[in-house]
Motif scaffolding. Structure first.
Motif, PDB file in Angstrom:
ATOM      1  N   ILE A 105      -2.233  -4.448   5.731  1.00 22.82           N
ATOM      2  CA  ILE A 105      -2.808  -4.302   7.070  1.00 22.82           C
ATOM      3  C   ILE A 105      -2.489  -5.541   7.909  1.00 22.82           C
ATOM      4  N   PRO A 106      -1.700  -5.433   8.976  1.00 18.02           N
ATOM      5  CA  PRO A 106      -1.453  -6.593   9.855  1.00 18.02           C
ATOM      6  C   PRO A 106      -2.757  -7.003  10.548  1.00 18.02           C
ATOM      7  N   GLN A 139     -10.983   5.999   0.351  1.00 22.43           N
ATOM      8  CA  GLN A 139     -10.024   6.861   1.026  1.00 22.43           C
ATOM      9  C   GLN A 139     -10.335   6.974   2.515  1.00 22.43           C
ATOM     10  N   MET A 140     -11.626   6.970   2.846  1.00 22.39           N
ATOM     11  CA  MET A 140     -12.047   7.121   4.236  1.00 22.39           C
ATOM     12  C   MET A 140     -11.503   5.996   5.107  1.00 22.39           C
ATOM     13  N   TRP A 141     -11.737   4.751   4.701  1.00 24.41           N
ATOM     14  CA  TRP A 141     -11.296   3.651   5.548  1.00 24.41           C
ATOM     15  C   TRP A 141      -9.788   3.483   5.526  1.00 24.41           C
ATOM     16  N   ARG A 142      -9.144   3.798   4.401  1.00 22.71           N
ATOM     17  CA  ARG A 142      -7.687   3.677   4.321  1.00 22.71           C
ATOM     18  C   ARG A 142      -6.993   4.663   5.257  1.00 22.71           C
ATOM     19  N   LEU A 143      -7.439   5.910   5.234  1.00 26.68           N
ATOM     20  CA  LEU A 143      -6.820   6.918   6.087  1.00 26.68           C
ATOM     21  C   LEU A 143      -7.055   6.601   7.559  1.00 26.68           C
ATOM     22  N   THR A 144      -8.258   6.114   7.876  1.00 28.89           N
ATOM     23  CA  THR A 144      -8.552   5.732   9.263  1.00 28.89           C
ATOM     24  C   THR A 144      -7.671   4.570   9.698  1.00 28.89           C
ATOM     25  N   ALA A 145      -7.554   3.551   8.863  1.00 32.44           N
ATOM     26  CA  ALA A 145      -6.738   2.387   9.206  1.00 32.44           C
ATOM     27  C   ALA A 145      -5.273   2.771   9.370  1.00 32.44           C
ATOM     28  N   GLU A 146      -4.777   3.608   8.462  1.00 30.30           N
ATOM     29  CA  GLU A 146      -3.375   4.012   8.520  1.00 30.30           C
ATOM     30  C   GLU A 146      -3.083   4.772   9.813  1.00 30.30           C
ATOM     31  N   ARG A 147      -3.992   5.667  10.196  1.00 31.53           N
ATOM     32  CA  ARG A 147      -3.798   6.455  11.408  1.00 31.53           C
ATOM     33  C   ARG A 147      -3.833   5.568  12.656  1.00 31.53           C
ATOM     34  N   GLU A 148      -4.831   4.658  12.750  1.00 28.61           N
ATOM     35  CA  GLU A 148      -4.963   3.829  13.946  1.00 28.61           C
ATOM     36  C   GLU A 148      -3.848   2.798  14.059  1.00 28.61           C
ATOM     37  N   LEU A 149      -3.355   2.313  12.937  1.00 30.50           N
ATOM     38  CA  LEU A 149      -2.290   1.303  12.970  1.00 30.50           C
ATOM     39  C   LEU A 149      -0.989   1.864  13.519  1.00 30.50           C
ATOM     40  N   MET A 150      -0.843   3.162  13.505  1.00 29.38           N
ATOM     41  CA  MET A 150       0.368   3.759  14.064  1.00 29.38           C
ATOM     42  C   MET A 150       0.463   3.486  15.560  1.00 29.38           C
ATOM     43  N   SER A 151      -0.677   3.329  16.233  1.00 32.12           N
ATOM     44  CA  SER A 151      -0.662   3.022  17.663  1.00 32.12           C
ATOM     45  C   SER A 151      -1.105   1.593  17.965  1.00 32.12           C
ATOM     46  N   MET A 152      -2.048   1.059  17.163  1.00 36.93           N
ATOM     47  CA  MET A 152      -2.577  -0.282  17.420  1.00 36.93           C
ATOM     48  C   MET A 152      -1.711  -1.382  16.827  1.00 36.93           C
ATOM     49  N   LEU A 153      -0.933  -1.062  15.797  1.00 39.36           N
ATOM     50  CA  LEU A 153       0.016  -1.967  15.136  1.00 39.36           C
ATOM     51  C   LEU A 153      -0.643  -3.055  14.287  1.00 39.36           C
ATOM     52  N   SER A 154      -1.812  -3.551  14.699  1.00 38.00           N
ATOM     53  CA  SER A 154      -2.503  -4.574  13.903  1.00 38.00           C
ATOM     54  C   SER A 154      -3.977  -4.583  14.283  1.00 38.00           C
ATOM     55  N   GLN A 182     -13.743  -5.622  11.056  1.00 37.68           N
ATOM     56  CA  GLN A 182     -14.646  -5.067  12.062  1.00 37.68           C
ATOM     57  C   GLN A 182     -13.990  -3.911  12.819  1.00 37.68           C
ATOM     58  N   ASP A 183     -12.703  -4.026  13.115  1.00 37.88           N
ATOM     59  CA  ASP A 183     -12.001  -2.949  13.808  1.00 37.88           C
ATOM     60  C   ASP A 183     -11.997  -1.667  12.975  1.00 37.88           C
ATOM     61  N   ILE A 184     -11.759  -1.811  11.690  1.00 38.63           N
ATOM     62  CA  ILE A 184     -11.667  -0.627  10.833  1.00 38.63           C
ATOM     63  C   ILE A 184     -13.045  -0.013  10.601  1.00 38.63           C
ATOM     64  N   PHE A 185     -14.065  -0.846  10.387  1.00 41.24           N
ATOM     65  CA  PHE A 185     -15.429  -0.319  10.275  1.00 41.24           C
ATOM     66  C   PHE A 185     -15.785   0.499  11.516  1.00 41.24           C
ATOM     67  N   ASN A 186     -15.474  -0.030  12.692  1.00 43.14           N
ATOM     68  CA  ASN A 186     -15.824   0.665  13.930  1.00 43.14           C
ATOM     69  C   ASN A 186     -15.048   1.954  14.109  1.00 43.14           C
ATOM     70  N   ALA A 187     -13.781   1.972  13.705  1.00 41.72           N
ATOM     71  CA  ALA A 187     -12.990   3.198  13.809  1.00 41.72           C
ATOM     72  C   ALA A 187     -13.567   4.289  12.916  1.00 41.72           C
ATOM     73  N   VAL A 188     -14.028   3.903  11.713  1.00 40.59           N
ATOM     74  CA  VAL A 188     -14.649   4.870  10.810  1.00 40.59           C
ATOM     75  C   VAL A 188     -15.956   5.389  11.409  1.00 40.59           C
ATOM     76  N   TYR A 212       0.842  -1.200   0.000  1.00 40.16           N
ATOM     77  CA  TYR A 212       0.000   0.000   0.000  1.00 40.16           C
ATOM     78  C   TYR A 212       0.867   1.235   0.000  1.00 40.16           C
ATOM     79  N   PRO A 213       0.519   2.271  -0.785  1.00 36.93           N
ATOM     80  CA  PRO A 213      -0.437   2.191  -1.889  1.00 36.93           C
ATOM     81  C   PRO A 213       0.279   1.818  -3.162  1.00 36.93           C
ATOM     82  N   SER A 214      -0.433   1.312  -4.146  1.00 42.33           N
ATOM     83  CA  SER A 214       0.179   1.021  -5.439  1.00 42.33           C
ATOM     84  C   SER A 214      -0.767   1.460  -6.534  1.00 42.33           C
TER      85      SER A 214
END
Length: 757
Positions: A212-213, A315-330, A336-342, A192-194
């Motif tokens: 996404i881990p 773009q919405m879910w990608r940006l959310t996942a990228e931001r949260e993975l910086m602290s959550m790592l996986s 379900q985790d990404i849907f809920n974060a959005v 990501y991204p390609s």
């Protein structure tokens, strides 16, 4: 508050009074009915008074019911005036209310939105691998059982699930069902991204999730639902998305109707999570992904795809996942985790479904608050890794519901949807035409009807991990069986180390019995190079050559050993055949290698370890040449006398009724499927091999032994029914005619030889 308790007390007293009166009425009327049952006529002088009493009692019951209804209304008003508390857990939104509104699952008169009976409903499912392909069939059965609408299934699959499900639906032939497949590998591979250049020259972003881990047991495929706005057709506006471990207890059209309740801003329909996972209090240092309250479960999702695309969902879910993975790592719970974060960031996007649309049977669930009656249940979700072994106080009921569909005869789901115009597929048209051309007065009608029967086929029913090696001499054992020959499997696996392809003729219930048997067997569960293909029962004859063709068509090696399940090959035959193929340079010639067949009448046999031991047992009378006392013509051309002393392969000529077991190339002629039940099913195949000028070569150091068993039902019918034998003769003559049309004058020798001319 005091007023509320007074009303509650009045309601309680009225309820008790009503119960007593109803019990009195029940016992009173019951006694009258019991008197009639015993033929004891009531006294004529008492009859009018009883009628008066009964009418008075009924009037009293009606008055109490009216008072009860008024008290309920007063109680409802008192609660509305005096309570500021939040709704009970499990309360759900209706008619587009946002999360947190005070509505419950059991609203007295919810607005009903109907779905036209011919409206096409779309369902998307991510399915990968052998086990998920088997599980999804139960989900599909539960949907088909209740449905009244045409359905379009959209499967996002890997190559394994694609092959299995495509074959299953093509052979199932359920009316008004459409199926589309989408390659999951296109959605997961890469980093990501390609970007890639499309055929039109436009640069397009590839929706990929492999970056996404994910710690969830679903692996990379548990993230695929995030990609549906791009994976599914751009003209598809809405879809119901389901996990494979879902069971429906109602018509899916009821869930589809909920789309009509979305507000202008709502794009995703979800049920609240029924565990405490997202509350973050399950254990010390438990840190879940951000979620709105309890969060939402993504086992059942309603997606308005057109709105999501306009919102820029990708773009919405990608940006959310990228931001949260910086602290959550996986992720821990995949998509379900990404849907809920959005949703946490954009709560207006979600429509909260009533929780009976996703009754979650995981450990520590609160799912029992979703229902009070069986009729409340809509969708059961086995979202625990333990599946049917999950701890739940109502698990026995849910398990029985699941098992009902698991073992349900899928043939019964081939029902038409009356009143909806649907275009059948071309194979369906051709089959229908062939069936209409059959003459029901034909004495052989049942045979011809069986030949045209379309059997459901579930390929690779169990895990299969054999990778074809670049070995030009590799060979697969091919056979077929039914439930009564299941005991032979372990013995064959001990005798044959190479790949095996088996077609099993079973009912839906028997297939599940076989699954449990195979999983419990140390021998079978240890093998990953045995392919089990279920052909589901239908009709009165055993479709032996159809089964052989299914097993043959799904081999991966250049050569196949065509045998029957009641034969045990000699130890080491797999290696011996591979060496013989190389030594005889079979890739450069057209030949069929014959493995001589023997038999024993003893259920317990000390299996010979060599040709010398076999000859000794043959001389002692503990072994015989196969069917020498019943059907000598079947194997006599093998020339057992010559085989005793042979040290090199020797050629034999075709003779009438010859039916040896052979090793041939995988692209050999198929078996003729007109032959069902007992008789001529192998004879016709060997005849066609000879017509195509295959050499028949007997291997000097190979053998197989037939193990005793009770006679099959079909051979019993052959022996007892003159009509059965007459139809078999008719089919033989028709086969000769077809052979002559395909191979010309060269095929005349078979008819001549058959008639002894």
């Amino acid at each position: 508050m005091l007023r509320s308790w007074r009303v509650k007390l009045k309601l309680l007293l009225a309820t008790v009074t009503l119960a007593v009166l109803l019990s009195w009425l029940y016992l009173f009327v019951g006694s009258l009915e019991y008197g009639r049952f015993l033929l004891l006529p009531p006294c004529l002088g008492e009859q009018p008074s009883r009628d008066v009493e009964r009418e008075a009692l009924a009037s009293r019951v009606r008055r109490v019911e009216e008072e009860n209804q008024q008290l309920r209304m007063q109680l409802g008003q008192a609660q509305a005036e005096g309570s500021d508390s939040s709704p009970p857990w499990g309360a759900s939104t209706e008619d587009g209310d946002p999360p947190g509104s005070e509505r419950s699952n059991h609203t007295a008169c919810p607005k009903q939105r109907t779905v036209h009976k011919c409206e096409l409903l779309h369902v998307a499912i991510v399915c990968a691998g052998h086990n998920a392909s088997r599980d999804v069939v139960t989900l599909v059965k539960s949907i088909l059982f209740h449905r009244k609408n045409p359905l379009h299934f959209h499967f996002i699959t890997d190559s394994v699930a694609h092959q299995i499900l495509q074959t299953l639906f093509q052979s199932w032939m359920v009316p008004s069902i459409h199926v589309s497949f989408y390659n999951a590998d296109d959605l997961k591979a890469g980093s990501y991204p390609s970007f890639s250049l499309s055929s039109s020259g436009r640069v397009t972003l590839q929706l990929e999730v492999s970056w996404i881990p994910n710690k969830h047991y679903s692996g990379i495929y548990g993230l695929m639902k995030l990609t549906l706005t791009k994976a599914l057709p751009s003209n598809l506006s809405k879809v119901i998305v389901l996990d494979t471990d879902i069971t429906f207890a109602t018509d899916i059209a009821e869930l589809w109707a909920v789309f009509g309740k979305f507000s202008d801003k709502q794009v995703i329909g979800l049920v609240e999570n029924q565990s405490d996972w997202y509350l973050g209090n399950l254990w010390k240092n438990h840190k879940p992904w951000p979620a709105l309250g309890r969060g939402f479960n993504t086992g059942v999702i309603l997606l308005l795809l057109d709105r999501l695309r306009r919102l820029g969902w990708e773009q919405m879910w990608r940006l959310t996942a990228e931001r949260e993975l910086m602290s959550m790592l996986s992720t821990s719970l995949a998509d379900q985790d990404i849907f809920n974060a959005v949703i946490k960031q954009n709560p207006a996007l979600v429509y909260q479904l009533p929780c009976f649309w996703n009754v979650q049977l995981s450990d520590h669930t609160r799912s029992e608050q979703c229902y009070t009656e069986v009729s409340d249940l809509k969708v059961i979700h086995w979202n625990s890794p333990k599946k049917l072994r999950v701890k739940n106080k109502h698990v026995e009921f849910f398990r029985n519901l699941y098992l009902t569909f698991l073992e349900y005869d899928g043939n019964l789901l081939r029902r038409e949807l009356f009143g909806c115009a649907s275009l059948p597929s071309p194979p369906s048209n051709q089959l229908q035409q062939a069936l209409e051309e059959l003459d029901e007065d034909d004495p052989c009608y049942d045979f011809r009807r069986q030949h045209l029967t379309q059997h459901r086929v579930h390929l690779f029913f169990l895990q299969y991990e054999f990778l074809a090696l670049p070995d030009p001499a590799d060979v697969t054992l091919v056979a077929q069986l039914s439930m009564d020959r299941l005991q032979m499997l372990e013995a064959i696996c001990k005798h044959w180390a190479g790949p095996i392809s088996l077609a099993l003729y079973m009912s839906d219930a028997e297939a599940q019995q076989f699954l449990r048997y195979a999983q419990a067997s140390e021998v079978l569960s240890a093998r990953r190079n045995v392919a089990y293909h279920i052909v589901y029962k239908e009709g009165q004859f055993y479709p032996i050559n159809l089964l052989r063709n299914v097993a043959l068509a799904n081999t991966q090696t250049p050569y196949v050993f065509l045998t029957d399940i009641d034969f045990l090959p000699m130890y080491g035959l797999y290696d011996y055949l591979r060496n013989s193929i190389q030594q005889l340079e079979l890739p450069q010639r057209k030949a069929a290698l014959i493995v001589p067949a023997f038999e024993t009448l003893h259920y317990r046999l000390t299996f010979p370890k060599s040709k010398a031991e076999l000859l000794s047992m043959l001389d002692m009378g503990s072994l015989y040449t196969f069917r020498y006392h019943v059907w000598p013509k079947g194997h006599a051309p093998t020339d057992y006398a010559k085989w005793r002393t042979a040290t090199v392969p020797y050629r034999v000529a075709w003779q009438p009724d010859f039916e040896p077991y052979v090793v041939v190339r995988r692209d050999c002629p198929k078996y003729d499927q007109r032959f069902v039940g007992f008789g001529w099913n192998k004879v016709s195949h060997i005849m066609e091999l000879d017509a195509q000028e295959y050499e028949l070569l007997v291997l000097p150091n190979a053998f197989m032994i037939h193990m005793p068993h009770a006679p099959s039902f079909d051979i019993s019918k052959f022996r007892l029914s003159a009509g059965y034998r007459g139809c078999l003769q008719t089919l033989r003559e028709e086969f000769h005619q077809d052979l002559s049309r395909r191979y010309g004058a060269a095929a005349l020798k078979y008819l001549t030889a058959e008639r002894g001319l």
